[in-house]
Design an enzyme around this catalytic site. Structure first.
Site, PDB file in Angstrom:
ATOM      1  N   LEU A 115      -7.465  -5.631  -0.042  1.00 40.84           N
ATOM      2  CA  LEU A 115      -6.399  -6.345   0.634  1.00 40.84           C
ATOM      3  C   LEU A 115      -6.045  -5.713   1.971  1.00 40.84           C
ATOM      4  O   LEU A 115      -4.886  -5.531   2.299  1.00 40.84           O
ATOM      5  CB  LEU A 115      -5.140  -6.431  -0.236  1.00 40.84           C
ATOM      6  N   CYS A 116      -7.074  -5.317   2.707  1.00 37.36           N
ATOM      7  CA  CYS A 116      -6.776  -4.769   4.023  1.00 37.36           C
ATOM      8  C   CYS A 116      -7.744  -5.365   5.035  1.00 37.36           C
ATOM      9  O   CYS A 116      -8.343  -4.665   5.826  1.00 37.36           O
ATOM     10  CB  CYS A 116      -6.794  -3.253   4.024  1.00 37.36           C
ATOM     11  N   GLY A 117      -7.897  -6.652   4.977  1.00 41.97           N
ATOM     12  CA  GLY A 117      -8.713  -7.338   5.976  1.00 41.97           C
ATOM     13  C   GLY A 117     -10.166  -6.922   5.889  1.00 41.97           C
ATOM     14  O   GLY A 117     -10.700  -6.703   4.803  1.00 41.97           O
TER      15      GLY A 117
END
Lengths: 293, 132
Positions: free
Chosen positions: A88-90
């Site tokens: 969930l960090c691009g």
């Protein structure tokens, strides 16, 4: 046409998601500040050690330690791939992995042996799909709240230990360099043989280093300084990575929050329109019913 | 007294930076004091106490090995790990000693064992010196 109840449910679930992404963004922002401060605090040491090394390396011409000059071969490459423990960090994890993968393909194309040391679970998960048998170890930093020098040192020691056992000839470190919240650059850095040539000429031109006295000897200092330098480089990479990860997560979550906002707006319009349509329809039914009487 | 620039950095942060009168550092081949215009010297440090004297304010920091670099621009210590002596307690030092003795046990080859044993001895010596 979804019913009013469906629409209401959809809106409330998007709202809940938006709350989560918003919270994640704020947590990432707070962590980013801490990670950035840590990365900045580590900078003076790394700069000084580089300067000292450049001074020393400029003076050593023959019989340099193997960590500096390499062992003369170029057959087996060790790739230290540092990624995050969480998703969930691009594109943060995948861009590091992509760079590593390109590197692996090029090396394998040249007929070299590739070994991979993964730091962080996400990179391991992605690399495992294609290169499971190349991965020699996974170092997890999941339980670590704030990265300290000990973690960098532990990995550094591992790398040096492997090198001394002749497990590889060239080591390269992959991580993401932190520029700003929206810009992180995946970077490859060669660890062994050490690359300190950039400052070398400058140091040699200074001329002042010739007058240095060394205690014990120049070679002994270099021999202790080089492994230290590797640990410092890894430590620094971990810190940069931590800051990049939080930065990437922050912007990814910011996007997600904005998307959720857009979606809520659209769904709410749709909800209101269908509600009004139903009311109009009921009115028409009542009026036409009354007229029929 | 003439002052010179001194910096003490550990991998995690910059611990001290400023003008000082004198610094006493635990060199691998003996404790030495640096004053202004010291000849350029580069040396390995053993675990010990660094004493900083800045205009009468004395500060003592414990370092766990590192490097000292006395240059024309000033004096820099690259410490492996450093904390003020006031914060140092017997438990922390004991942990270091325990680590060092494990290193001795794990060391491969005579040279590595000798280095590890030396470090252990230095730590034990320091412990008695600080009377912890």
């Amino acid at each position: 046409m979804p019913s009013l109840k469906d629409l209401r449910n959809r809106i409330s679930s998007v709202k809940a998601t938006q709350k989560i992404t918003k919270a994640m963004q704020m947590v990432a922002a707070a962590k980013l500040r801490r990670a950035q401060a840590a990365a900045e605090a580590a900078r003076p040491y790394a700069e000084r050690i580089e300067k000292v090394l450049a001074n020393l390396a400029g003076g050593v011409s023959t019989g340099a330690p193997v960590l500096l000059s390499g062992n003369g071969r170029d057959e087996t490459h060790l790739l230290v791939v540092a990624t995050a423990e969480r998703g969930l960090c691009g594109a943060f994890n995948s861009s590091i992995v992509r760079l590593a993968r390109e590197h692996i393909q090029r090396l394998q194309g040249q007929g070299k042996t590739v070994k991979i040391l993964c730091v962080g679970k996400k990179g391991y998960d992605q690399l495992r799909r294609n290169y499971e048998k190349n991965i020699i170890e996974l170092v997890e930093l999941r339980g670590v709240r704030q990265i300290g020098f000990d973690q960098g040192d532990a990995i550094g020691r591992k790398v040096i230990d492997l090198f001394e056992r002749g497990e590889f000839d060239v080591a390269t470190l992959f991580f993401s360099r932190f520029k700003s919240v929206i810009q992180q650059f995946p970077t490859a850095l060669q660890l062994i043989p050490a690359q300190i040539s950039a400052n070398e000429n400058e140091a040699a031109a200074g001329g002042a280093l010739a007058t240095y006295e060394y205690e014990p000897g120049q070679d002994e200092i270099l021999a202790t300084l080089l492994p230290r330098n590797i640990s410092v480089q890894i430590f620094r990479a971990l810190l940069e990575n931590a800051a990049s990860e939080q930065g990437a997560r922050m912007s990814a979550m910011d996007n997600a929050t904005r998307n959720a906002g857009d979606m809520i707006k659209k769904q709410t319009t749709l909800y209101n329109r269908s509600r009004q349509a139903i009311i109009t329809k009921e009115l028409i039914e009542i009026i036409s019913g009354a007229e029929a009487l | 007294m003439a002052t010179f620039h001194f910096e003490l950095v550990s991998p995690e942060k910059l611990l001290f930076s400023g003008e000082v009168d004198a610094v006493v550092a635990p060199g691998a081949e003996g404790v030495f004091t640096v004053l202004k215009d010291h000849a350029p010297v580069m040396t390995v440090l053993k675990p010990g106490v660094v004493e900083i004297d800045a205009a009468g304010n004395k500060e003592k920091l414990f370092v766990r090995g590192g490097f000292a670099d006395v240059g024309l621009g000033g004096f820099t210590i690259l410490a492996e790990y450093a904390i003020p002596v006031a914060e140092l307690d017997a438990a922390k030092l004991d942990a270091d000693i325990k680590n060092a003795s494990e290193d001795v046990a794990d060391a491969k080859g005579d040279e590595a064992r000798r280095i590890a044993a030396e470090k252990l001895a230095q730590l034990q010596e320091l412990k008695t010196a600080l009377a912890l």
